[in-house]
Every structure is written in C-alpha cells, then in structure tokens.
Write a protein that holds these residues in place. Structure first.
Motif, PDB file in Angstrom:
ATOM      1  N   TYR A 424       0.830  -1.209   0.000  1.00  0.00           N
ATOM      2  CA  TYR A 424       0.000   0.000   0.000  1.00  0.00           C
ATOM      3  C   TYR A 424       0.866   1.261   0.000  1.00  0.00           C
ATOM      4  O   TYR A 424       0.626   2.197  -0.770  1.00  0.00           O
ATOM      5  CB  TYR A 424      -0.928  -0.002   1.209  1.00  0.00           C
ATOM      6  CG  TYR A 424      -1.837   1.213   1.265  1.00  0.00           C
ATOM      7  CD1 TYR A 424      -2.935   1.310   0.418  1.00  0.00           C
ATOM      8  CD2 TYR A 424      -1.585   2.256   2.151  1.00  0.00           C
ATOM      9  CE1 TYR A 424      -3.770   2.428   0.449  1.00  0.00           C
ATOM     10  CE2 TYR A 424      -2.410   3.367   2.195  1.00  0.00           C
ATOM     11  CZ  TYR A 424      -3.500   3.454   1.338  1.00  0.00           C
ATOM     12  OH  TYR A 424      -4.319   4.555   1.376  1.00  0.00           O
ATOM     13  N   LEU A 425       1.858   1.286   0.887  1.00  0.00           N
ATOM     14  CA  LEU A 425       2.687   2.487   0.999  1.00  0.00           C
ATOM     15  C   LEU A 425       3.571   2.696  -0.223  1.00  0.00           C
ATOM     16  O   LEU A 425       3.953   3.828  -0.525  1.00  0.00           O
ATOM     17  CB  LEU A 425       3.532   2.450   2.281  1.00  0.00           C
ATOM     18  CG  LEU A 425       2.862   3.149   3.476  1.00  0.00           C
ATOM     19  CD1 LEU A 425       1.612   2.417   3.928  1.00  0.00           C
ATOM     20  CD2 LEU A 425       3.830   3.293   4.636  1.00  0.00           C
ATOM     21  N   LYS A 428       1.931   4.913  -2.393  1.00  0.00           N
ATOM     22  CA  LYS A 428       1.930   6.281  -1.865  1.00  0.00           C
ATOM     23  C   LYS A 428       3.308   6.938  -1.945  1.00  0.00           C
ATOM     24  O   LYS A 428       3.503   8.066  -1.492  1.00  0.00           O
ATOM     25  CB  LYS A 428       1.468   6.273  -0.402  1.00  0.00           C
ATOM     26  CG  LYS A 428       0.018   5.840  -0.203  1.00  0.00           C
ATOM     27  CD  LYS A 428      -0.939   6.960  -0.600  1.00  0.00           C
ATOM     28  CE  LYS A 428      -2.355   6.656  -0.172  1.00  0.00           C
ATOM     29  NZ  LYS A 428      -3.280   7.756  -0.531  1.00  0.00           N
ATOM     30  N   TYR A 430       6.157   5.659  -0.524  1.00  0.00           N
ATOM     31  CA  TYR A 430       7.026   5.302   0.606  1.00  0.00           C
ATOM     32  C   TYR A 430       7.374   3.816   0.510  1.00  0.00           C
ATOM     33  O   TYR A 430       6.541   3.008   0.074  1.00  0.00           O
ATOM     34  CB  TYR A 430       6.341   5.590   1.944  1.00  0.00           C
ATOM     35  CG  TYR A 430       6.294   7.060   2.284  1.00  0.00           C
ATOM     36  CD1 TYR A 430       7.341   7.669   2.957  1.00  0.00           C
ATOM     37  CD2 TYR A 430       5.191   7.837   1.928  1.00  0.00           C
ATOM     38  CE1 TYR A 430       7.303   9.020   3.272  1.00  0.00           C
ATOM     39  CE2 TYR A 430       5.137   9.188   2.230  1.00  0.00           C
ATOM     40  CZ  TYR A 430       6.198   9.773   2.900  1.00  0.00           C
ATOM     41  OH  TYR A 430       6.154  11.106   3.201  1.00  0.00           O
ATOM     42  N   TYR A 432       8.640   0.423   2.386  1.00  0.00           N
ATOM     43  CA  TYR A 432       8.744  -0.298   3.652  1.00  0.00           C
ATOM     44  C   TYR A 432       9.808  -1.395   3.495  1.00  0.00           C
ATOM     45  O   TYR A 432       9.570  -2.412   2.845  1.00  0.00           O
ATOM     46  CB  TYR A 432       7.382  -0.893   3.995  1.00  0.00           C
ATOM     47  CG  TYR A 432       7.241  -1.486   5.372  1.00  0.00           C
ATOM     48  CD1 TYR A 432       8.171  -1.254   6.379  1.00  0.00           C
ATOM     49  CD2 TYR A 432       6.146  -2.288   5.683  1.00  0.00           C
ATOM     50  CE1 TYR A 432       8.014  -1.795   7.642  1.00  0.00           C
ATOM     51  CE2 TYR A 432       5.970  -2.835   6.942  1.00  0.00           C
ATOM     52  CZ  TYR A 432       6.917  -2.586   7.911  1.00  0.00           C
ATOM     53  OH  TYR A 432       6.754  -3.136   9.162  1.00  0.00           O
ATOM     54  N   LYS A 448      12.508   8.366   1.440  1.00  0.00           N
ATOM     55  CA  LYS A 448      11.203   7.711   1.348  1.00  0.00           C
ATOM     56  C   LYS A 448      11.236   6.262   1.849  1.00  0.00           C
ATOM     57  O   LYS A 448      10.233   5.556   1.762  1.00  0.00           O
ATOM     58  CB  LYS A 448      10.716   7.728  -0.105  1.00  0.00           C
ATOM     59  CG  LYS A 448      10.528   9.124  -0.689  1.00  0.00           C
ATOM     60  CD  LYS A 448       9.392   9.867   0.000  1.00  0.00           C
ATOM     61  CE  LYS A 448       9.126  11.206  -0.677  1.00  0.00           C
ATOM     62  NZ  LYS A 448       8.012  11.943  -0.021  1.00  0.00           N
ATOM     63  N   ASP A 495      -4.372   3.356   5.715  1.00  0.00           N
ATOM     64  CA  ASP A 495      -4.128   4.802   5.729  1.00  0.00           C
ATOM     65  C   ASP A 495      -3.481   5.249   7.044  1.00  0.00           C
ATOM     66  O   ASP A 495      -2.748   6.242   7.075  1.00  0.00           O
ATOM     67  CB  ASP A 495      -5.440   5.569   5.536  1.00  0.00           C
ATOM     68  CG  ASP A 495      -5.894   5.565   4.089  1.00  0.00           C
ATOM     69  OD1 ASP A 495      -5.020   5.527   3.203  1.00  0.00           O
ATOM     70  OD2 ASP A 495      -7.109   5.596   3.840  1.00  0.00           O
ATOM     71  N   TYR A 497      -1.191   3.711   8.793  1.00  0.00           N
ATOM     72  CA  TYR A 497       0.260   3.501   8.730  1.00  0.00           C
ATOM     73  C   TYR A 497       0.914   4.545   7.832  1.00  0.00           C
ATOM     74  O   TYR A 497       2.000   5.052   8.129  1.00  0.00           O
ATOM     75  CB  TYR A 497       0.568   2.094   8.225  1.00  0.00           C
ATOM     76  CG  TYR A 497       0.002   1.018   9.128  1.00  0.00           C
ATOM     77  CD1 TYR A 497       0.515   0.816  10.404  1.00  0.00           C
ATOM     78  CD2 TYR A 497      -1.068   0.230   8.715  1.00  0.00           C
ATOM     79  CE1 TYR A 497      -0.012  -0.157  11.238  1.00  0.00           C
ATOM     80  CE2 TYR A 497      -1.603  -0.741   9.550  1.00  0.00           C
ATOM     81  CZ  TYR A 497      -1.077  -0.931  10.806  1.00  0.00           C
ATOM     82  OH  TYR A 497      -1.605  -1.886  11.637  1.00  0.00           O
ATOM     83  N   TYR A 498       0.231   4.863   6.749  1.00  0.00           N
ATOM     84  CA  TYR A 498       0.737   5.917   5.858  1.00  0.00           C
ATOM     85  C   TYR A 498       0.821   7.244   6.601  1.00  0.00           C
ATOM     86  O   TYR A 498       1.831   7.959   6.519  1.00  0.00           O
ATOM     87  CB  TYR A 498      -0.181   6.035   4.637  1.00  0.00           C
ATOM     88  CG  TYR A 498       0.058   7.264   3.796  1.00  0.00           C
ATOM     89  CD1 TYR A 498       1.292   7.475   3.179  1.00  0.00           C
ATOM     90  CD2 TYR A 498      -0.939   8.223   3.621  1.00  0.00           C
ATOM     91  CE1 TYR A 498       1.519   8.608   2.400  1.00  0.00           C
ATOM     92  CE2 TYR A 498      -0.732   9.342   2.841  1.00  0.00           C
ATOM     93  CZ  TYR A 498       0.501   9.541   2.241  1.00  0.00           C
ATOM     94  OH  TYR A 498       0.722  10.657   1.478  1.00  0.00           O
ATOM     95  N   ARG A 502       4.279   9.292   7.339  1.00  0.00           N
ATOM     96  CA  ARG A 502       4.414  10.620   6.722  1.00  0.00           C
ATOM     97  C   ARG A 502       4.576  11.705   7.785  1.00  0.00           C
ATOM     98  O   ARG A 502       5.398  12.622   7.616  1.00  0.00           O
ATOM     99  CB  ARG A 502       3.197  10.911   5.846  1.00  0.00           C
ATOM    100  CG  ARG A 502       3.335  12.226   5.100  1.00  0.00           C
ATOM    101  CD  ARG A 502       2.249  12.419   4.093  1.00  0.00           C
ATOM    102  NE  ARG A 502       2.004  13.829   3.843  1.00  0.00           N
ATOM    103  CZ  ARG A 502       0.997  14.311   3.128  1.00  0.00           C
ATOM    104  NH1 ARG A 502       0.129  13.474   2.565  1.00  0.00           N
ATOM    105  NH2 ARG A 502       0.836  15.602   2.976  1.00  0.00           N
ATOM    106  N   VAL A 557      -6.119  11.168   6.198  1.00  0.00           N
ATOM    107  CA  VAL A 557      -5.813  10.847   4.807  1.00  0.00           C
ATOM    108  C   VAL A 557      -7.082  10.938   3.956  1.00  0.00           C
ATOM    109  O   VAL A 557      -7.086  11.551   2.882  1.00  0.00           O
ATOM    110  CB  VAL A 557      -5.198   9.434   4.699  1.00  0.00           C
ATOM    111  CG1 VAL A 557      -4.904   9.079   3.237  1.00  0.00           C
ATOM    112  CG2 VAL A 557      -3.929   9.343   5.548  1.00  0.00           C
TER     113      VAL A 557
END
Length: 614
Positions: A424-425, A428, A430, A432, A448, A495, A497-498, A502, A557
């Motif tokens: 997911y990130l 976005k 980023y 992991y 990032k 969202d 975790y994002y 961030r 988010v």
C-alpha cells in the motif's frame, strides 16, 4: 601505480555527488553526507543500512574527537536503546538489554572509531583528541554518574563507552579496535609529528588488557578513491553436479523450484564475496531474510566445520559419506533466474534456511587453499526456488524455519499485514524495507525508505502516547503477540500507517529546517531527544485528539487533512519545551536527555494537549 592525489580528489568528488543524490530530500549538509559516505564505503562488507549508520554517528558538542563509533559482536551490529542508563550496574544482563545472543564460546567484538574532517588537509590536533578519548574508553574505573551529570561528554558517546566496557566484563572476548581518521587530505604528506602521536595512541591500546588488536588508519582522498573503487564481485552463478530436478507451480507457471547437489567448494564461492584486492568475505546480504542468526561455536556447528574441513584436506577414499547425506541442506530464494544445462544464473538471492550450515562451510574453508577446495568432490543439498511473489516467499521463509524454536517476534515480517503495508505504501511513494537495504539497492530515494523499527516507534509514540517508551530498544517493542496486535491489528486501515510514517518523516525534516525565533535554550535538546514527542503532539493537533487512534489517522488521509506546516511543528516544539521546563521546576534541574526517557514527561505533555480537542 596509484592515482595521483589531485586526480583522486576529483574522482572522490564525483562519487560524493552520486552519493548525495541518493540522499536527495533528506536535508543532510555536506559534512553529514561525507560522514555517511565514508562509513558506508569503509564498512561496506557489513551491509549497513542508513539507519544503521545513523545509530553510530555521535559527533557534536563534547564528542572528544569521535564523530562515529560502531560496535559489532560476532559481526552483529550492537544497537544501544535511547533509554539505556550508563549509571545502572547492569553488566550481568547487558546481553539481554541489548538483545544480543549469548555465546557459549569466545566471541569477537570489533570497534570502529571514526573522526571525519570534510577538508582537503589532515589535522594533527585530531590525534590529541583521540588520545584523550582512549584514556576514558580503556578506564574501567569511570565515574559514570559524574560524567553524565556534568554533560562534559556527548551522552550517546558515553553510552558506547559503557556498553564496550560492560560487554568485555560480561564474557570472554577477542577485542579489535580500529581508529579511522578520514578526510580529503593527502596522506603521503603527513608529518612525522603526526606519526609520533599515533605511536603513542597505539602504545595505549596495545598495552591495555581490554584490547587484543589495534590499528590506526589515516584515510585521505587517495584511500577513499581506492575504497570506493574496490569492486565487490557478487556471484550470480551456481553449478549443479548433475541435472537438477525441477517443478513449476502457480497458475501462470512463473514460479519454479529445483533441487540439486552442489559441489561444496562451488557453494563456498557462491556465498562469499571477493573484491579486487582478493579479500574474501561471507556475503552477509544473502542471509538478511534468514530468521536465525549464526550460533557461532555450537557443538553441532563445530561438527559441521570438522566434517567439511576433513573433506577438503583428506583423500576421497578416506571419507566414507558424502556431506549432503549427513546434512538437511540449504533453501534459497531468488527473484529471477534461469537454468542452462547444469548452471543456474540467479538474481537477488536470499538464503532462508541453512544459515548454520552455510556459515560453518565458510568458516571451515575460508583458510583452506583454493586448490584444495576445488579438489574436494563432496556436495551440499540445495533447494532453489525462483519467485517474485512476496506471499509465497514469506510462506517459504516461515515454513522452512518452523522446525526451529523461534520466537513469534522473529516471524513478524512474514505477516500478511506487513506485506499489505509494504504494498500500500509503495503506491503512496514510501518504501517499507522489510528486507534490509532492498529498496536502497533498487535506487529508491532514501528519504522515502523506512524499516519496521521506524514504523513501530512512530506508532507507539502516536497511538499509545508513549514516545519515551518508543525511544527504548525498538526491537523489543513488539516481541509479544499482545504488543504486536496492539499496533498491527487486522482491522487497522492502511491509511493509518501511511499517516504515521508521513507525519514522522515530515516532522523530522521540519525540525531541522525551521528557523525558531525563541530565546529558549531547549530548542537543540528538543531536536536531539524529543522528535518522537513532537511527532505525537503534531498528530494530536492534526486530529484534534490528545490520544490519537488509528481511525483518527485514517481520517486525516481520507479527508485530505494531512497537512503539516512550520506553524504546527513550532507549536509542538513550544508544548515540548514547556513540559520540560515544568518538569525541571517541579523535580529539579535534571538534564533534558534524561527527562526524555521518563513517562512523567508524557503526562505533562498530555495535560497541555487537552486544549487541542476539537
């Protein structure tokens, strides 16, 4: 014949510019870039990530000439928790505090002490400082309470001194210390007075009962150019002794597995790195996904070593059994690969099971003559699985280690929740890093990239409102199932975790860049010791909840309200400074670094945050 100094200076400048591009958006100044660059290249065989490097950079006020210090126990980097207390008499359980594996036999500790000067000259005064530092490092009668209260030495550096001494006192060690004075100067023009001071330094270490081996290395532009130019040859080919057996699997047949026997000498070459200086080292990168670390001198591993070594030095007729008959073998994963005849070409290899065997083979053969290794016809059994499916890879890692007694916390990275966060990130922007240095090796921007420890610290600070706890050793924050589920519940929206990542990333960036119009003397302390407290406060301000939860973060988010500006961070800094001042007024003038470790400071911040409720 080497490259002339002036040309080396130009070539190093080119490499520095390339390295600086990797650090784009990370807000590092030129001196900091130089520190990361030198450490990354000098310790390249340790396979350090940038957070690994950051943990050992201690330069600043009262650094006693030490800009970086890195400790390794049996090639495992030692991380010191933020809440580590040098005044505690904790020598007996130092291994537990640092989350290190206790060895039954003699261990090896390596210490690298760096002094960085981003200048084209070599300053002799550096040696004076390192001489003074050695007096403290080698003194077992330090009054840590007095030193910590006086603030006459950088507190992180003091922690490293304490850990160095306590590990030595806790076990039977072979200790090597390396002093590195790195600059862009010309080492061929060093004066005799410099060398004379180095000899005094060498005498101190060599006469100490704490250190077994010591060396001092002045590194200038020519040496840096040579280090950065040393190509590490990464093996990609593995040759089977006979035709491998294969099996395709998966709906589209993109995944394939093989079983094969490999000549033990060829396997040794496959798991080792050889640089252009003909130095052979174990390729640590291949073992990042292996759950267990090497158990050093266990009786089983000693037996494996003896079996391998005897196979290399004895005539074949004197050895009754092939090695693979006696051993469970190796499991390795590769992202890409193909087989032509009996030769595999493999990319991004991870050895996920068989680390003990692999290390034992390396230890047994690293000092054996190459011709003897080639003459040995014994073989090792290897499973080779080629797949890019992250779910399959994680399942293989987990199942191939299930026969071992492994703590649940060691298997966290294979959890579907973790995989979901990564995927997911990535969308976005980023990355992991569940596999160490995976995204850095793919050329992603360092600013990032983040790892599990980074995410967990952000979540504990925001969702549990315990930045002081988050500053402790992050590896122990999710050891139990209860602790893990509290942060990675299956019903948490991605969202959240994002938002957590961030917020932390942007707060850290703004803390460095904002100009503060304040007469407070605490601003530098806030930047250094309280960034996680500021992350919590900023989250509280954004969500309007002093105790933000995962839904609050997700809503930021969804509603496009995740906007962090200078004013929010400044307000968070003011709240932090006020809490520190209140604590000092009530409890006496305690150093800010110590207050940051206390739960009491969290309570004071929480009181201040009651006014932010929506």
């Amino acid at each position: 014949m080497g490259v002339a100094y002036n040309n080396s200076l130009k070539l190093v400048d080119i490499e520095l510019k390339k390295f600086r591009k990797q650090l784009e958006d990370s807000d590092f100044n030129n001196d900091e870039v130089f520190e990361y660059f030198v450490t990354d290249n000098f310790l390249k065989e340790k396979n350090l990530s940038l957070p690994d490097i950051e943990s050992g950079l201690v330069g600043g006020t009262n650094d006693w000439g030490v800009d970086g210090i890195f400790l390794f126990l049996n090639d495992q980097q030692i991380y010191i928790p933020d809440d580590y207390d040098v005044t505690d008499d904790n020598s007996a359980n130092i291994y537990s505090i640092l989350d290190l594996e206790v060895q039954k036999k003699k261990s090896n500790m390596e210490v690298f002490i760096f002094q960085f000067k981003h200048k084209d000259k070599i300053e002799e005064s550096v040696i004076n400082k390192l001489n003074s530092f050695s007096d403290t490092l080698l003194n077992l009668n330090i009054d840590y309470t007095e030193l910590s209260q006086k603030n006459s030495i950088d507190q992180n550096l003091l922690k490293y001194i304490s850990v160095f001494q306590k590990i030595i006192l806790a076990g039977d060690l072979n200790v090597s210390v390396h002093n590195i004075h790195a600059s862009l100067g010309n080492t061929s023009s060093i004066q005799e007075s410099y060398h004379a001071k180095v000899r005094i330094l060498e005498e101190k270490y060599n006469s100490s009962t704490l250190v077994d081996n010591y060396d001092f290395q002045p590194i200038g532009a020519s040496e840096l150019q040579k280090i950065t130019n040393v190509e590490v040859i990464t093996p990609t080919k593995l040759v089977a002794k006979s035709a491998p057996i294969s099996s395709e699997f998966g709906a589209d047949s993109e995944n394939i597995g093989y079983i094969a026997t490999i000549n033990i000498g060829d396997y040794f070459n496959f798991i080792t790195l050889k640089n252009t200086e003909h130095v052979i080292k174990l390729n640590e990168k291949m073992f990042d996904a292996n759950i267990r670390d090497f158990m050093n001198r266990s009786s089983i591993n000693q037996q494996i070593e003896e079996t391998v070594k005897s196979g290399a030095i004895k005539p074949m007729e004197e050895v009754k059994a092939d090695f693979w008959w006696l051993n469970n073998g190796i499991t390795l994963l590769a992202d890409e690969g193909n087989l032509r005849g009996q030769s595999f070409t493999l990319e991004n290899v991870q050895i996920v099971n068989g680390l003990q065997t692999s290390y034992s083979i390396y230890r047994a053969l690293k000092d054996v003559d190459e011709r003897e290794r080639e003459r040995d016809k014994h073989s090792v059994f290897v499973k080779i699985i080629i797949t890019t499916d992250s779910e399959i890879r994680d399942d293989i890692i987990k199942s191939t280690n299930s026969q071992n007694k492994v703590s649940p916390s060691s298997l966290r990275a294979t959890d579907p929740v973790q995989r979901g966060i990564e995927n997911y990130l990535k969308e976005k922007g980023y990355y992991y890093d569940r596999r160490k240095n995976y995204y850095r090796n793919k050329g992603k921007k360092v600013a990032k990239i983040f790892d599990t420890n980074y995410l967990v610290q952000a979540l504990v600070s925001i969702l549990q409102q315990k930045p002081s706890k988050a500053k402790s050793n992050p590896t122990i924050l999710i050891k139990t199932d209860e602790e893990y589920q509290a942060l990675f519940a299956s019903d948490f929206e991605l969202d959240a975790y994002y938002a957590a990542v961030r917020i932390r990333k942007e707060v850290e960036l703004l803390l460095k860049s904002i100009e503060y119009n304040t007469s407070s003397s605490l601003i530098d302390d806030v930047k250094k010791y309280y960034s996680l407290h500021v992350v919590w406060i900023v989250s509280a301000i954004l969500t309007g909840n002093p105790k933000p939860n995962s839904k609050n973060l997700s809503n930021l988010v969804k509603k496009d309200e995740l906007i962090i500006d200078d004013n929010i961070v400044k307000r968070a800094v003011e709240i932090t400074e006020s809490a520190i001042t209140d604590y000092q007024t009530t409890h006496g003038k305690k150093p800010s670094a110590d207050i940051a470790k206390l739960e009491a400071i969290n309570s004071l911040i929480l009181d201040s945050l009651q006014s932010v409720k929506k």
